[in-house]
Design a protein around this motif. Structure first.
Motif, PDB file in Angstrom:
ATOM      1  N   GLN A 125      68.230  22.507 -53.093  1.00 55.81           N
ATOM      2  CA  GLN A 125      68.147  22.599 -51.635  1.00 55.81           C
ATOM      3  C   GLN A 125      69.506  22.502 -50.936  1.00 55.81           C
ATOM      4  OE1 GLN A 125      65.236  23.315 -49.779  1.00 55.81           O
ATOM      5  NE2 GLN A 125      64.695  23.846 -51.887  1.00 55.81           N
ATOM      6  N   GLY A 126      70.483  21.831 -51.539  1.00 53.15           N
ATOM      7  CA  GLY A 126      71.728  21.525 -50.847  1.00 53.15           C
ATOM      8  C   GLY A 126      72.454  22.722 -50.264  1.00 53.15           C
ATOM      9  N   PHE A 127      73.010  23.599 -51.130  1.00 55.39           N
ATOM     10  CA  PHE A 127      73.781  24.724 -50.614  1.00 55.39           C
ATOM     11  C   PHE A 127      72.898  25.718 -49.874  1.00 55.39           C
ATOM     12  CE2 PHE A 127      75.433  29.017 -50.820  1.00 55.39           C
ATOM     13  CZ  PHE A 127      76.619  28.844 -50.126  1.00 55.39           C
ATOM     14  N   ASN A 128      71.652  25.855 -50.294  1.00 55.79           N
ATOM     15  CA  ASN A 128      70.782  26.821 -49.636  1.00 55.79           C
ATOM     16  C   ASN A 128      70.432  26.395 -48.212  1.00 55.79           C
ATOM     17  OD1 ASN A 128      70.148  28.918 -51.835  1.00 55.79           O
ATOM     18  ND2 ASN A 128      69.941  26.954 -52.874  1.00 55.79           N
ATOM     19  N   LEU A 169      69.348  30.568 -53.962  1.00 55.13           N
ATOM     20  CA  LEU A 169      68.001  31.109 -53.888  1.00 55.13           C
ATOM     21  C   LEU A 169      67.999  32.458 -53.178  1.00 55.13           C
ATOM     22  CD1 LEU A 169      66.056  27.814 -53.075  1.00 55.13           C
ATOM     23  CD2 LEU A 169      66.457  28.888 -55.308  1.00 55.13           C
ATOM     24  N   ASN A 170      66.895  33.181 -53.310  1.00 52.63           N
ATOM     25  CA  ASN A 170      66.825  34.571 -52.844  1.00 52.63           C
ATOM     26  C   ASN A 170      67.287  34.798 -51.403  1.00 52.63           C
ATOM     27  OD1 ASN A 170      66.129  35.800 -55.210  1.00 52.63           O
ATOM     28  ND2 ASN A 170      64.274  36.762 -54.415  1.00 52.63           N
ATOM     29  N   PRO A 171      66.849  33.980 -50.424  1.00 53.61           N
ATOM     30  CA  PRO A 171      67.328  34.221 -49.058  1.00 53.61           C
ATOM     31  C   PRO A 171      68.849  34.126 -48.929  1.00 53.61           C
ATOM     32  CG  PRO A 171      65.395  32.820 -49.024  1.00 53.61           C
ATOM     33  CD  PRO A 171      65.811  32.931 -50.456  1.00 53.61           C
ATOM     34  N   THR A 172      69.451  33.227 -49.707  1.00 50.85           N
ATOM     35  CA  THR A 172      70.915  33.122 -49.709  1.00 50.85           C
ATOM     36  C   THR A 172      71.542  34.371 -50.323  1.00 50.85           C
ATOM     37  OG1 THR A 172      70.818  30.710 -49.861  1.00 50.85           O
ATOM     38  CG2 THR A 172      72.870  31.756 -50.554  1.00 50.85           C
ATOM     39  N   VAL A 173      70.978  34.832 -51.429  1.00 53.02           N
ATOM     40  CA  VAL A 173      71.482  36.049 -52.081  1.00 53.02           C
ATOM     41  C   VAL A 173      71.372  37.240 -51.121  1.00 53.02           C
ATOM     42  CG1 VAL A 173      71.078  37.701 -53.951  1.00 53.02           C
ATOM     43  CG2 VAL A 173      71.017  35.236 -54.420  1.00 53.02           C
ATOM     44  N   ARG A 179      57.131  29.013 -51.694  1.00 51.12           N
ATOM     45  CA  ARG A 179      57.696  29.686 -50.508  1.00 51.12           C
ATOM     46  C   ARG A 179      58.490  28.694 -49.657  1.00 51.12           C
ATOM     47  NH1 ARG A 179      52.396  32.273 -50.609  1.00 51.12           N
ATOM     48  NH2 ARG A 179      52.643  34.414 -51.411  1.00 51.12           N
ATOM     49  N   GLN A 180      57.972  27.469 -49.535  1.00 52.43           N
ATOM     50  CA  GLN A 180      58.708  26.451 -48.791  1.00 52.43           C
ATOM     51  C   GLN A 180      60.020  26.114 -49.493  1.00 52.43           C
ATOM     52  OE1 GLN A 180      58.042  24.933 -45.713  1.00 52.43           O
ATOM     53  NE2 GLN A 180      56.626  26.662 -45.638  1.00 52.43           N
ATOM     54  N   GLY A 181      59.982  26.031 -50.813  1.00 47.89           N
ATOM     55  CA  GLY A 181      61.202  25.745 -51.567  1.00 47.89           C
ATOM     56  C   GLY A 181      62.262  26.809 -51.398  1.00 47.89           C
ATOM     57  N   LEU A 182      61.823  28.050 -51.186  1.00 44.93           N
ATOM     58  CA  LEU A 182      62.760  29.156 -50.952  1.00 44.93           C
ATOM     59  C   LEU A 182      63.332  29.140 -49.538  1.00 44.93           C
ATOM     60  CD1 LEU A 182      60.868  32.019 -52.802  1.00 44.93           C
ATOM     61  CD2 LEU A 182      63.138  31.149 -53.397  1.00 44.93           C
ATOM     62  N   GLY A 183      62.747  28.302 -48.676  1.00 47.43           N
ATOM     63  CA  GLY A 183      63.299  28.181 -47.326  1.00 47.43           C
ATOM     64  C   GLY A 183      62.452  28.793 -46.238  1.00 47.43           C
ATOM     65  N   ALA A 184      61.156  29.029 -46.507  1.00 53.21           N
ATOM     66  CA  ALA A 184      60.278  29.589 -45.473  1.00 53.21           C
ATOM     67  C   ALA A 184      60.222  28.636 -44.286  1.00 53.21           C
ATOM     68  CB  ALA A 184      58.873  29.805 -46.039  1.00 53.21           C
ATOM     69  N   PHE A 243      63.711  33.429 -58.561  1.00 56.13           N
ATOM     70  CA  PHE A 243      63.855  32.621 -57.346  1.00 56.13           C
ATOM     71  C   PHE A 243      65.264  32.754 -56.770  1.00 56.13           C
ATOM     72  CE2 PHE A 243      60.486  30.077 -59.523  1.00 56.13           C
ATOM     73  CZ  PHE A 243      59.505  30.207 -58.553  1.00 56.13           C
ATOM     74  N   GLY A 244      66.211  33.074 -57.630  1.00 60.03           N
ATOM     75  CA  GLY A 244      67.599  33.177 -57.224  1.00 60.03           C
ATOM     76  C   GLY A 244      68.473  33.268 -58.454  1.00 60.03           C
ATOM     77  N   HIS A 245      69.751  32.910 -58.301  1.00 61.39           N
ATOM     78  CA  HIS A 245      70.698  32.991 -59.413  1.00 61.39           C
ATOM     79  C   HIS A 245      71.611  31.770 -59.400  1.00 61.39           C
ATOM     80  CE1 HIS A 245      69.414  37.172 -59.079  1.00 61.39           C
ATOM     81  NE2 HIS A 245      69.886  37.377 -60.296  1.00 61.39           N
ATOM     82  N   ASN A 246      71.983  31.320 -60.592  1.00 63.69           N
ATOM     83  CA  ASN A 246      72.974  30.253 -60.723  1.00 63.69           C
ATOM     84  C   ASN A 246      74.339  30.909 -60.870  1.00 63.69           C
ATOM     85  OD1 ASN A 246      73.748  27.557 -60.833  1.00 63.69           O
ATOM     86  ND2 ASN A 246      73.616  27.459 -63.062  1.00 63.69           N
ATOM     87  N   VAL A 247      75.240  30.595 -59.947  1.00 66.98           N
ATOM     88  CA  VAL A 247      76.500  31.321 -59.818  1.00 66.98           C
ATOM     89  C   VAL A 247      77.686  30.371 -60.016  1.00 66.98           C
ATOM     90  CG1 VAL A 247      77.909  32.738 -58.260  1.00 66.98           C
ATOM     91  CG2 VAL A 247      75.405  32.886 -58.165  1.00 66.98           C
ATOM     92  N   PRO A 248      78.676  30.737 -60.825  1.00 69.54           N
ATOM     93  CA  PRO A 248      79.905  29.931 -60.933  1.00 69.54           C
ATOM     94  C   PRO A 248      80.633  29.897 -59.582  1.00 69.54           C
ATOM     95  CG  PRO A 248      79.742  31.483 -62.765  1.00 69.54           C
ATOM     96  CD  PRO A 248      78.683  31.884 -61.775  1.00 69.54           C
TER      97      PRO A 248
END
Length: 380
Positions: free
Chosen positions: A292-295, A40-44, A374-379, A93-98
């Motif tokens: 939610q896991g890796f983020n 998700l965006n905050p992780t990116v 916003r909560q799903g993104l980690g606010a 919201f973010g990116h799916n990354v290999p």
């Protein structure tokens, strides 16, 4: 830093880029990780700030829409509900990354850094004392350091050495994962079908040579059904996936067979003790719902960095501060995902009515939907 999975490698690079001297204790991976991770965006943003995002975005798939679909056959069914990134001012919201690509990029960054030293070994024993944390490695090396960041998974040796207890539980479910090609474009849509056995989740993948439209799949089923599905030939499996997707993405061709992972949950009762801080699955494990896991692990890493800026590593003050930062966030996400997952499994009508009403409210009440995004993104 103990642990050579995605969380451990990224934490090593982020810590090193922040100026810390890091010993990474982890053997080289025996094989490539064929899975993908929705970042998700905050992780990116964290990865980008550490110089780890260069060259990744063009090989990832943007997640522009999260779609909830009630795929059950129950009396009460929730309406299809879309969460659009544009509604909260985002392109995605973010990116799916290999995973293998991300791991290669991270190792490329820290391999030539003078403040990173890699020990290609496993921890065979660990002891926490007033002198620091002493690690015995299986190649005979002994390391004593003031602070260990433990990313050594759900069976963490460091967590046990630090005397940190856990709460664990299991679900009557198995997660099946694979990737598949489809004839219609995904358009940046990730679709989560809610079924009586759990979520059936399609996540966009980037194109590869010869295959333009691709997605990854996490299919949660009862354990007894998992065995039958794993035994399916590719053609039959493809038809079953297409049927579950309600042909939303056209003709489906599975790229490989299914891999199975029993679903369990775990939460540490605290996330740090003197000399040891837990990140990733060393501190929390839950079902694959809502990306939610890796983020959550990425926020662990961010809070390690923030705590190191305020407190001396290896001290009780560091442990207290880090635990305080992580406690509410981890417990909130764990409880939310657990409730959502269990609500899919029960046929108790009042619970089903509550789930349907909640999703309908998210669909129809714009301020509530934006708050949820916003909560799903980690606010916090």
């Amino acid at each position: 830093m103990v642990g050579g999975g995605l969380t451990g490698l990224i934490a090593t690079a982020v810590l090193a880029q922040a100026g810390h001297e890091v010993h990474l204790v982890a053997p080289k991976a025996a094989s490539k990780d064929g899975r993908t991770t929705a970042m998700l965006n905050p992780t990116v943003e964290m990865l980008d700030a550490a110089g780890l995002w260069d060259g990744i975005e063009e090989h990832s798939a943007a997640l522009k829409t999260m779609r909830l679909i009630d795929g059950s056959k129950r009396l009460l069914r929730a309406p299809i509900t879309d969460f659009e990134a544009a509604e909260v001012g985002l392109d995605a919201f973010g990116h799916n990354v290999p995973n293998n690509l991300m791991c290669e990029r991270v190792e490329q960054v820290f391999t030539n850094m003078a403040n990173v030293q890699r020990h290609a070994a496993l921890v065979s024993a660990a002891e926490v004392s007033s002198e620091g944390v002493t690690l015995q490695l299986d190649d005979g090396t002994e390391l004593t350091v003031p602070q260990v960041i433990a990313a050594d998974g759900r069976n963490s040796v460091l967590r046990e050495a630090a005397g940190i207890s856990t709460r664990s539980w299991s679900y009557p479910q198995t997660a099946l994962v694979t990737t598949f090609a489809h004839s219609l474009p995904h358009g940046g849509v990730s679709a989560e079908f809610h079924t009586e056995s759990g979520p059936f989740t399609q996540v966009p993948l980037p194109s590869i040579k010869g295959t333009k439209h691709r997605s990854s799949l996490v299919w949660v089923v009862k354990p007894e059904d998992a065995h039958d599905l794993i035994d399916l030939d590719i053609e039959t499996l493809s038809m079953r996936i297409e049927d579950r997707l309600q042909s939303s993405f056209g003709k489906v061709t599975a790229e490989r067979g299914l891999q199975a992972f029993p679903l369990t949950g775990l939460t540490a009762n605290r996330f740090a003790a003197k000399g040891v801080a837990l990140v990733g699955e060393a501190g929390h494990v839950f079902p694959p719902i809502g990306a939610q896991g890796f983020n959550l692990a990425a926020r662990d890493i961010s809070d390690v960095i923030a705590t190191l800026a305020d407190q001396e590593p290896g001290t009780e003050a560091f442990a207290r501060a880090y635990n305080s930062r992580r406690l509410a966030d981890v417990n909130l996400r764990t409880t939310g995902v657990d409730i959502m997952n269990r609500s899919l499994l029960t046929d108790f009508l009042p619970v089903q009515a509550g789930r349907v009403a909640g999703i309908a409210a998210l669909r129809n009440i714009e301020p509530l939907r934006r708050f949820a995004m916003r909560q799903g993104l980690g606010a916090r």
